[in-house]
Design an enzyme around this catalytic site. Structure first.
Site, PDB file in Angstrom:
ATOM      1  N   ASP A 180       0.866  -1.185   0.000  1.00 10.72           N
ATOM      2  CA  ASP A 180       0.000   0.000   0.000  1.00 10.72           C
ATOM      3  C   ASP A 180       0.903   1.236   0.000  1.00 10.72           C
ATOM      4  O   ASP A 180       2.120   1.116   0.001  1.00 10.72           O
ATOM      5  CB  ASP A 180      -0.972  -0.034   1.183  1.00 10.72           C
ATOM      6  CG  ASP A 180      -0.249   0.019   2.520  1.00 10.72           C
ATOM      7  OD1 ASP A 180       0.994   0.133   2.542  1.00 10.72           O
ATOM      8  OD2 ASP A 180      -0.928  -0.060   3.558  1.00 10.72           O
ATOM      9  N   ASP A 211      -8.111  -7.481   0.167  1.00 10.43           N
ATOM     10  CA  ASP A 211      -7.180  -7.730   1.277  1.00 10.43           C
ATOM     11  C   ASP A 211      -7.845  -7.275   2.555  1.00 10.43           C
ATOM     12  O   ASP A 211      -8.715  -6.397   2.531  1.00 10.43           O
ATOM     13  CB  ASP A 211      -5.891  -6.910   1.125  1.00 10.43           C
ATOM     14  CG  ASP A 211      -6.080  -5.493   1.650  1.00 10.43           C
ATOM     15  OD1 ASP A 211      -6.739  -4.706   0.953  1.00 10.43           O
ATOM     16  OD2 ASP A 211      -5.632  -5.187   2.767  1.00 10.43           O
ATOM     17  N   CYS A 239     -13.833 -28.489   6.454  1.00 11.03           N
ATOM     18  CA  CYS A 239     -12.564 -27.893   6.021  1.00 11.03           C
ATOM     19  C   CYS A 239     -11.513 -28.994   5.848  1.00 11.03           C
ATOM     20  O   CYS A 239     -11.404 -29.882   6.689  1.00 11.03           O
ATOM     21  CB  CYS A 239     -12.096 -26.870   7.055  1.00 11.03           C
ATOM     22  SG  CYS A 239     -10.515 -26.105   6.644  1.00 11.03           S
ATOM     23  N   CYS A 276      -8.187 -28.363   5.679  1.00 15.50           N
ATOM     24  CA  CYS A 276      -6.858 -27.845   6.027  1.00 15.50           C
ATOM     25  C   CYS A 276      -6.189 -28.756   7.053  1.00 15.50           C
ATOM     26  O   CYS A 276      -6.847 -29.545   7.725  1.00 15.50           O
ATOM     27  CB  CYS A 276      -6.935 -26.398   6.519  1.00 15.50           C
ATOM     28  SG  CYS A 276      -7.254 -26.152   8.277  1.00 15.50           S
ATOM     29  N   CYS A 316      -7.641 -28.648  10.656  1.00 15.32           N
ATOM     30  CA  CYS A 316      -8.904 -29.361  10.885  1.00 15.32           C
ATOM     31  C   CYS A 316      -8.729 -30.877  10.781  1.00 15.32           C
ATOM     32  O   CYS A 316      -9.497 -31.622  11.378  1.00 15.32           O
ATOM     33  CB  CYS A 316      -9.964 -28.848   9.906  1.00 15.32           C
ATOM     34  SG  CYS A 316     -10.436 -27.151  10.306  1.00 15.32           S
ATOM     35  N   HIS A 362      -5.981 -21.823   9.739  1.00 14.25           N
ATOM     36  CA  HIS A 362      -7.329 -22.238   9.326  1.00 14.25           C
ATOM     37  C   HIS A 362      -8.095 -21.084   8.670  1.00 14.25           C
ATOM     38  O   HIS A 362      -8.714 -21.260   7.617  1.00 14.25           O
ATOM     39  CB  HIS A 362      -8.137 -22.794  10.507  1.00 14.25           C
ATOM     40  CG  HIS A 362      -9.590 -22.868  10.178  1.00 14.25           C
ATOM     41  ND1 HIS A 362     -10.144 -23.897   9.453  1.00 14.25           N
ATOM     42  CD2 HIS A 362     -10.596 -21.971  10.381  1.00 14.25           C
ATOM     43  CE1 HIS A 362     -11.423 -23.644   9.235  1.00 14.25           C
ATOM     44  NE2 HIS A 362     -11.723 -22.484   9.803  1.00 14.25           N
TER      45      HIS A 362
HETATM   46 ZN   LIG Z   1      -9.513 -25.801   8.687  1.00 14.19          ZN
END
Ligand SMILES: [Zn+2]
Length: 380
Positions: A95, A269, A307, A309, A312, A338
Site C-alpha cells: 500500500d 485484502d 474444512c 486444512c 482441521c 485455518h
Molecule cells: Zn480448517
C-alpha cells in the site's frame, strides 16, 4: 505504457457478471477473484512463507508505512528487496502508507505537497508525500505499488470529498512521475469519492486517463453500511477498464468478498482473518466460531468439519481452545492457518462457480449453511 502487471480476463459469470481472470506479475501469476493475506511488518503474523505456499497464497500485501518506520526501506533495499528480505518469492502488493497516515495518526496536516503527521510509535514528526511513498515502495521492490491518496473519513461532505478527489488525482500524476522502476513494478491508481456517484466518476475518469496497469477502489469499508458499499461498487466498477485488475481495499468478510466479486472486483485484502484468529475466533462454513468459549472445553471435533486444512485434519476445538486460553503461540498459528485457508478456499470456490456460470446459486448455498449457528453474524 509498458507494464510488468497484466490482466487476462478468462470469462464472466452468466448469472452475476463476476469476472474470472489471471494477473501476471514479475513474481508469478495469480487467479482472480483472490484474497491477499496481510503481512504488515514483512510477515503474515505467525505464518511462515512455507505455510502460505501450502495454502496456495500467491500474493500477499505488506505495509509501506510500517516498513518505512521499522526496519526502514534502506535496510530492505540493501537486503535485495522485500521478497529476499522475507523469503517470499511470489507476488507482493504494497500500500502507499496513506491509509495508515489517515487512520493511525490524529495530529495530521494535509497540504498540497503531502501530509505532516506524527509517528504512532513515538510521536516523532513525519512527512509523507507522493514522491516519498514512491521512493519507499521502489526500495521495497513490490510487484504492485499503490498511489499515495487521501482517504477521507466516512461520512464526508460533498464539497470536502470533491476537493479531496481532485487532490488525489494530482497526487496520482506526481506518483507516476516519481515512480523510478516502471519496468519491474506496476503502480495502481486509487479511485476515491466516497458514496457520491458523480465524484467516483470524476475520480475514475482522471485516473483512467493516466493509464495505470490496475485500479483500486478506496474509501470503502471505513464504517459505511454494507448496502452503501455494494451500491458504490455497482456504479464504480463499470467506470474501470475491463482489461485491468480491480482491487477493493480493506475487505475480508465472506459476504463482502462474494458481494464484491459479483460486482466485478478481482482482488481483496484485509487483516480480519488473521486478527480475529489471534483472538480465538474462526471462520467456518457454518459461520463464526469463537473457539475460546467454555462450551468447546470438551469438544474433540475439528474447528470446521467441512474444512480440509491440516489444522482441521489434526487438531480439536478443545486443544486449540486450551492453547489460546494459555496464550500459547501455537494456538494462534493454528487458528490463523485455518482462517486464511478458509478464505483462500472460498475464493477458489467462487472462481469455480464463475467458471460454471453459477455464482448466484453458490452465494445462496454458501449463506444457507453459513447462516447456521452464527454466534454473532453482524460482527463479521
Ligand atoms: Zn480448517
Amino acid at each position: 505504457m509498458m507494464t510488468p502487471i497484466t490482466y487476462e480476463l478468462i470469462k464472466t459469470d452468466k448469472q452475476t457478471g463476476a469476472r474470472l481472470g489471471r494477473v501476471h506479475t514479475p513474481h508469478g501469476s495469480f487467479d482472480t477473484p483472490t484474497f491477499m493475506p496481510v503481512g504488515t511488518l514483512a510477515t503474515v503474523k505467525t505464518m511462515s512463507p512455507e505455510e502460505l505456499h501450502s495454502m496456495q497464497a500467491n500474493i500477499i500485501l505488506s505495509n509501506t508505512y510500517h516498513l518505512w518506520l521499522r526496519p526502514g526501506e534502506d535496510i530492505i533495499e540493501e537486503a535485495g528487496g522485500l521478497h529476499k528480505f522475507m523469503n517470499w518469492d511470489k507476488a507482493i502488493l504494497t500500500d502507499s502508507g496513506g491509509f495508515q497516515v489517515f487512520s493511525l495518526s490524529d495530529m495530521r496536516q494535509i497540504e498540497e505537497k503531502g501530509v505532516h503527521f506524527r509517528n504512532h510509535l513515538n510521536g516523532e514528526k513525519l512527512f509523507l508525500s507522493p514522491e516519498k511513498a514512491m521512493h519507499i515502495q521502489n526500495a521495497l521492490g513490490s510487484d504492485i505499488m499503490m498511489a499515495f491518496d487521501e482517504c477521507p473519513p466516512y461520512p464526508a461532505t460533498y464539497d470536502y470529498m470533491k476537493s479531496s478527489v481532485e487532490r488525489t488525482s494530482r497526487w496520482a500524476e506526481r506518483c507516476l512521475e516519481a515512480h523510478k522502476r516502471p519496468d519491474t513494478q506496476g503502480l495502481f491508481g486509487i479511485v476515491q469519492g466516497g458514496e457520491y456517484e458523480e465524484l467516483r466518476k470524476l475520480s475514475a475518469q482522471d485516473l483512467v486517463s493516466l493509464d495505470f496497469p490496475g485500479y483500486a477502489i478506496g474509501g470503502l469499508s471505513v464504517g459505511e453500511p454494507k448496502d452503501v458499499m455494494n451500491h458504490v461498487l455497482e456504479f464504480t466498477t463499470p467506470l474501470l477498464p475491463s482489461n485491468k485488475p480491480r482491487y477493493l481495499m480493506g475487505v475480508g468478510s465472506p459476504d463482502a468478498l462474494i458481494d464484491g466479486a459479483i460486482r466485478g472486483v478481482d482482488m481483496f485484502d484485509c487483516v480480519l482473518p488473521t486478527r480475529i484468529a489471534r483472538n480465538g475466533t474462526c471462520m467456518t462454513s457454518n459461520g463464526r466460531l469463537v473457539v475460546r468459549n467454555a462450551k468447546y472445553a470438551r469438544d474433540f471435533s475439528p474447528i470446521d468439519e467441512h474444512c480440509d486444512c491440516h489444522v482441521c485434519k489434526n487438531y480439536t476445538r478443545a486443544y486449540i481452545r486450551h492453547l489460546i486460553k494459555c496464550n500459547e503461540t501455537f494456538g494462534f498459528r493454528l487458528t490463523t492457518y485455518h482462517n486464511l485457508h478458509f478464505l483462500l478456499k472460498l475464493m477458489e470456490q467462487v472462481r469455480t462457480a464463475i467458471k460454471d456460470d453459477r455464482l448466484g446459486d453458490f452465494k445462496e448455498e454458501f449463506f444457507e449453511q453459513y447462516g447456521l449457528n452464527q454466534e454473532n453474524p453482524k460482527n463479521f
